[in-house]
Design a protein around this motif. Structure first.
Motif, short mmCIF file in Angstrom:
data_model
loop_
_atom_site.label_atom_id
_atom_site.label_comp_id
_atom_site.label_asym_id
_atom_site.label_seq_id
_atom_site.Cartn_x
_atom_site.Cartn_y
_atom_site.Cartn_z
N UNK A 245 0.88 -0.76 -0.19
CA UNK A 245 0.04 -0.24 0.16
C UNK A 245 0.78 1.60 0.33
N UNK A 246 1.93 1.21 0.98
CA UNK A 246 2.83 2.10 0.72
C UNK A 246 3.58 2.49 -0.74
N UNK A 247 3.72 1.53 -1.35
CA UNK A 247 3.80 1.45 -2.76
C UNK A 247 3.46 1.98 -4.02
N UNK A 248 2.04 1.79 -3.59
CA UNK A 248 0.61 2.10 -4.11
C UNK A 248 0.54 3.63 -4.66
N UNK A 249 0.61 4.08 -3.00
CA UNK A 249 0.32 5.44 -2.00
C UNK A 249 1.49 6.06 -3.67
N UNK A 250 2.45 5.95 -2.86
CA UNK A 250 3.96 6.38 -3.75
C UNK A 250 3.94 6.57 -5.61
N UNK A 251 3.58 6.03 -5.87
CA UNK A 251 3.13 5.89 -7.34
C UNK A 251 2.15 6.64 -8.08
N UNK A 252 1.12 6.72 -7.15
CA UNK A 252 -0.11 7.01 -8.02
C UNK A 252 -0.16 8.93 -7.01
N UNK A 253 1.06 9.42 -5.69
CA UNK A 253 1.15 10.70 -6.06
C UNK A 253 1.75 11.29 -6.95
N UNK A 254 3.41 10.64 -7.09
CA UNK A 254 4.16 11.13 -7.62
C UNK A 254 4.26 11.47 -9.37
N UNK A 255 2.63 10.45 -10.01
CA UNK A 255 2.41 10.62 -11.33
C UNK A 255 1.55 11.70 -11.24
N UNK A 256 1.16 12.35 -10.07
CA UNK A 256 0.56 13.80 -10.56
C UNK A 256 2.10 14.84 -9.72
N UNK A 257 2.83 14.45 -10.28
CA UNK A 257 3.46 15.93 -10.27
C UNK A 257 3.95 16.07 -8.47
N UNK A 258 3.98 15.08 -7.34
CA UNK A 258 3.85 15.59 -6.60
C UNK A 258 5.24 14.80 -5.66
N UNK A 259 6.07 15.31 -5.14
CA UNK A 259 7.53 14.20 -4.24
C UNK A 259 7.20 14.04 -3.30
N UNK A 260 6.86 13.01 -3.17
CA UNK A 260 6.88 11.95 -2.32
C UNK A 260 7.91 11.14 -1.67
N UNK A 261 8.15 10.82 -0.74
CA UNK A 261 8.96 10.48 0.57
C UNK A 261 8.34 9.50 1.09
N UNK A 262 9.08 8.08 1.11
CA UNK A 262 9.08 7.46 1.93
C UNK A 262 10.28 7.27 2.57
N UNK A 263 10.43 7.32 3.93
CA UNK A 263 10.77 7.64 5.00
C UNK A 263 11.41 6.44 5.93
N UNK A 264 12.88 5.27 6.01
CA UNK A 264 12.36 4.56 6.56
C UNK A 264 11.93 3.92 8.11
N UNK A 265 12.35 5.39 8.73
CA UNK A 265 11.68 5.46 10.11
C UNK A 265 10.28 6.99 10.61
N UNK A 266 8.86 5.87 9.93
CA UNK A 266 8.73 6.94 9.88
C UNK A 266 8.24 7.91 11.92
N UNK A 267 8.03 7.32 12.67
CA UNK A 267 8.09 7.39 13.77
C UNK A 267 8.92 8.95 14.28
N UNK A 268 9.95 8.39 14.07
CA UNK A 268 11.27 9.22 14.06
C UNK A 268 10.45 10.90 13.46
N UNK A 269 10.63 10.33 12.37
CA UNK A 269 10.31 11.45 11.13
C UNK A 269 8.75 12.54 11.55
N UNK A 270 7.95 11.69 12.18
CA UNK A 270 6.65 12.69 12.89
C UNK A 270 7.00 13.05 13.78
N UNK A 271 7.77 12.71 15.15
CA UNK A 271 8.42 12.49 15.89
C UNK A 271 9.36 14.46 15.96
N UNK A 272 9.71 14.50 14.82
CA UNK A 272 11.18 15.59 14.71
C UNK A 272 10.39 16.70 13.61
N UNK A 273 9.36 16.44 13.33
CA UNK A 273 8.56 17.02 12.29
C UNK A 273 7.99 18.60 13.37
N UNK A 274 7.30 17.65 14.65
CA UNK A 274 6.25 17.57 15.54
C UNK A 274 7.23 19.44 16.10
#
Length: 304
Positions: free
Chosen positions: A157-186
């Motif tokens: 499902x992650x790969x499918x979402x990335x393909x869908x977003x990228x096809x629309x010209x949206x830069x989409x990045x799948x981060x290895x550790x999303x919990x750290x990424x979410x906390x860092x943005x917070x």
């Protein structure tokens, strides 16, 4: 797995930027969810973005005539509970839900309503969208960072979402550790957004004004202390990285919380300083800076 269509709820600053790109690529296979008077207004008037109007498909919770493979949630935190109720008619057993909200409690709140759906972690960074009474303006679309907690091997499902977003010209990045990424943005939101809200400082004044920089750093360091208590890999170096990044942001750009204060809208302080203070109690970590920020911003809201 393939994403063939998508719906988006929350056509504010971030929602408008990504909604425009999805509309341009997918046409009627992309829909904006909006009900009541707001839905009627969007259907009639369209959405103003960079001084131009576009007219995406608008579906209301009352109609429920659109089943989505992907739902993107772009509302503010205080609107999330209502938005999740509005989503029920558009979500199937297989619908992937991608939230782009600030804060560290979002995914759990969505899972409490849709426990059997794939609910991803997600956020938008480096976007400069501004919403005013005249619509949304932006020059930098930013990046959507998303995925499951661990994306060492991305799920289908992650790969499918990335393909869908990228096809629309949206830069989409799948981060290895999303919990750290979410906390860092917070952590950035807790520091930058709240200091800007009480001082009126745009990005260019966030660190160039010494006392702003002190508050910015100390508020973020309370999040670092919480992260370490929760065994999340966040350090002072991450805070310093954001402080250094301020010089690369548009000097006159404004955080979403400062925009809310100036527009006399309810802010997300409950999910920034409020959550910091709550977790501080849970982990026995002192959070005096965020306690003061919380009290000041709450007081400001009472003066609207």
């Amino acid at each position: 797995m393939e994403i063939k269509n998508a719906a988006l709820i929350g056509i504010g600053a971030i929602g408008t930027v990504y909604g425009k790109l999805l509309y341009e690529k997918y046409g009627p296979d992309f829909a904006v969810i909006a009900g009541g008077a707001r839905g009627k207004r969007l259907k009639s008037n369209g959405i103003r973005f960079n001084q131009k109007i576009f007219h995406p498909r608008v579906v209301s919770p009352e109609e429920q005539n659109f089943k989505a493979d992907l739902v993107i949630v772009c509302v503010k935190n205080d609107q999330l509970s209502e938005a999740l109720e509005d989503l029920r008619g558009f979500v199937t057993d297989d619908t992937v839900i991608l939230p782009l909200l600030n804060g560290v409690t979002v995914r759990d709140r969505i899972l409490s309503i849709f426990p059997d759906n794939p609910v991803l972690y997600g956020l938008s960074i480096y976007i400069d969208a501004v919403r005013t009474a005249d619509g949304v303006t932006n020059t930098v679309d930013g990046v959507i960072c998303f995925g499951n907690a661990d994306n060492t091997v991305p799920a289908p499902e992650v790969t499918a979402v990335k393909d869908f977003l990228t096809a629309a010209g949206i830069e989409a990045s799948v981060c290895p550790d999303m919990i750290r990424t979410v906390w860092k943005k917070w952590m950035l939101n807790v520091g930058c957004n709240q200091v800007s809200a009480i001082t009126g400082a745009p990005y260019g004044k966030m660190t160039s004004v010494e006392t702003n920089g002190i508050l910015f750093h100390e508020a973020m360091m309370e999040v670092v202390a919480l992260a370490q208590a929760a065994h999340i890999d966040l350090t002072e170096q991450d805070a310093l990285e954001y402080e250094n990044l301020m010089s690369t942001f548009s000097p006159l750009g404004k955080t979403s919380m400062l925009q809310d204060v100036e527009a006399r809208r309810h802010t997300e302080v409950d999910h920034f300083a409020g959550t910091v203070v709550e977790l501080g109690g849970k982990f026995h970590v002192p959070t005096p800076v965020n306690h003061v920020l919380y009290c000041i911003i709450k007081s400001m809201e009472q003066l609207y």
